[in-house]
Design an enzyme around this catalytic site. Sequence first.
Site, PDB file in Angstrom:
ATOM      1  N   HIS A  12       0.841  -1.206   0.000  1.00  0.00           N
ATOM      2  CA  HIS A  12       0.000   0.000   0.000  1.00  0.00           C
ATOM      3  C   HIS A  12       0.877   1.258   0.000  1.00  0.00           C
ATOM      4  O   HIS A  12       0.864   2.046   0.943  1.00  0.00           O
ATOM      5  CB  HIS A  12      -0.924  -0.025   1.214  1.00  0.00           C
ATOM      6  N   ASP A  36      -3.425   7.228  -1.185  1.00  0.00           N
ATOM      7  CA  ASP A  36      -4.701   6.917  -1.821  1.00  0.00           C
ATOM      8  C   ASP A  36      -4.405   6.427  -3.235  1.00  0.00           C
ATOM      9  O   ASP A  36      -3.322   6.666  -3.774  1.00  0.00           O
ATOM     10  CB  ASP A  36      -5.601   8.155  -1.869  1.00  0.00           C
ATOM     11  N   GLY A  37      -5.364   5.726  -3.830  1.00  0.00           N
ATOM     12  CA  GLY A  37      -5.206   5.254  -5.199  1.00  0.00           C
ATOM     13  C   GLY A  37      -4.505   3.925  -5.337  1.00  0.00           C
ATOM     14  O   GLY A  37      -4.219   3.489  -6.458  1.00  0.00           O
ATOM     15  N   ILE A  92      -4.158   1.762  -8.976  1.00  0.00           N
ATOM     16  CA  ILE A  92      -2.827   1.564  -9.556  1.00  0.00           C
ATOM     17  C   ILE A  92      -2.437   0.088  -9.489  1.00  0.00           C
ATOM     18  O   ILE A  92      -1.839  -0.459 -10.422  1.00  0.00           O
ATOM     19  CB  ILE A  92      -1.784   2.430  -8.840  1.00  0.00           C
ATOM     20  N   GLY A  93      -2.788  -0.578  -8.392  1.00  0.00           N
ATOM     21  CA  GLY A  93      -2.470  -1.994  -8.265  1.00  0.00           C
ATOM     22  C   GLY A  93      -3.154  -2.843  -9.314  1.00  0.00           C
ATOM     23  O   GLY A  93      -2.562  -3.809  -9.839  1.00  0.00           O
TER      24      GLY A  93
END
Length: 404
Positions: free
Chosen positions: A233, A237-238, A242-243
């Site tokens: 992580h 945020d995001g 993105i993952g």
Amino acid sequence: MTDEGAGRAAPAGVTWPPHGAEVRPWASASRGPREDRMLREITVSLPPLIADLAYVPSAEEAADIERAAVDITRLDAVHGPVLSSFATFLLRTEAVASSRIERHDASLADLARATIGMKAGKDAQVTVAAARAVSRLVDAAGSAGVIELEDLLAAHRTLLKDDPLDGPTAGSLRTVQNWIGGSDWSPRGAVHVPPPPELVPGYMEDLIVFLGREDLPAVAQAAIAHAQFESIHPFTDGNGRIGRALIGAVWRRRGLAPTLVVPVASAMLADTGEYFSRVNAYRAGQVAQFVRYLATSASAAAREARISADNLSELPAAWRGEVRPRAGSAAAAILDRLLDHPVLDGDLARQVAGTSSAAAYEALHRLTEAGVLSQLSTSQRHGVWAATEVLGEIDDLTRRLREG
């Protein structure tokens, strides 16, 4: 990375190590509930280092992996070169589903307005930004043949640079502790507390090395990379968006999908509970669960994407049958490009048709009367039209996955 956060290798007889844990002091910086203010220590998760970790699939895993690889490759080879608009459709589908997993649920009408650059709600703006981020990361992986940390940072910057809260840190690894679930004020009751921020750069270096490997199946590599990324992580945020984009980037780099983005997030959206459960299983060392989950999700997404490709390819003939445009007319020109540009304003319609504004607007109104287009904005200066059958196929694909 320091020894303290160096992770663990798999012991003899164990195919993948579970995450470690470490108790860390915690000082509340908020004015939340008393339970949060009184929290004095937290247990952080320490994923294993995976750069050189061996992965040996079972016979069942290998079969699922091979099936998914064939399905992904066939989708790209059959539909990628033939239907030029299909890549854009799948990219948009992936961005919508990935954003909805994070509860950014824009209506297709609002998404159309955001796509054309008009004022739209936050969820629609976030979804359009997600599409750009996915495209940036996947294209970079394909053109360079490698996935670097800067590629992930650039995609994150694209995703959140306009966000009023997270914009200042967009494109940067986090420097604060974050957590998943539980309280809004502290990690109390969290489902997962990622590694402390000072360990994140080392974990990301390890992940980048893993992403460069060639000695394991691409489907499994994408699954493990995604689960590891979510465990780290690395952003405030995001991370989820993105993952999930990283999955497509791995498949592009490894040559499984040289032109298309398989909408695997749509399969995840069909049952988010199962998706999150499989990620949690990875943290317990059950790598096979997530690898097989992603493999079967990819096969399902590829199957439904093939149906979408067939549905989309039939639309132009149906539209021409409804409108019966004169050869060389603005209406005929717009119909020929409508799969590529399913959302139009007056300026784009004029460019697509290669005619005057008056002729373009006349064609837009004719196509609207025929039911090919829907007018989403009646503004004299900023009218917006959309081929709702094209946008609607996004929801249809997700619905078929949910029902299947």
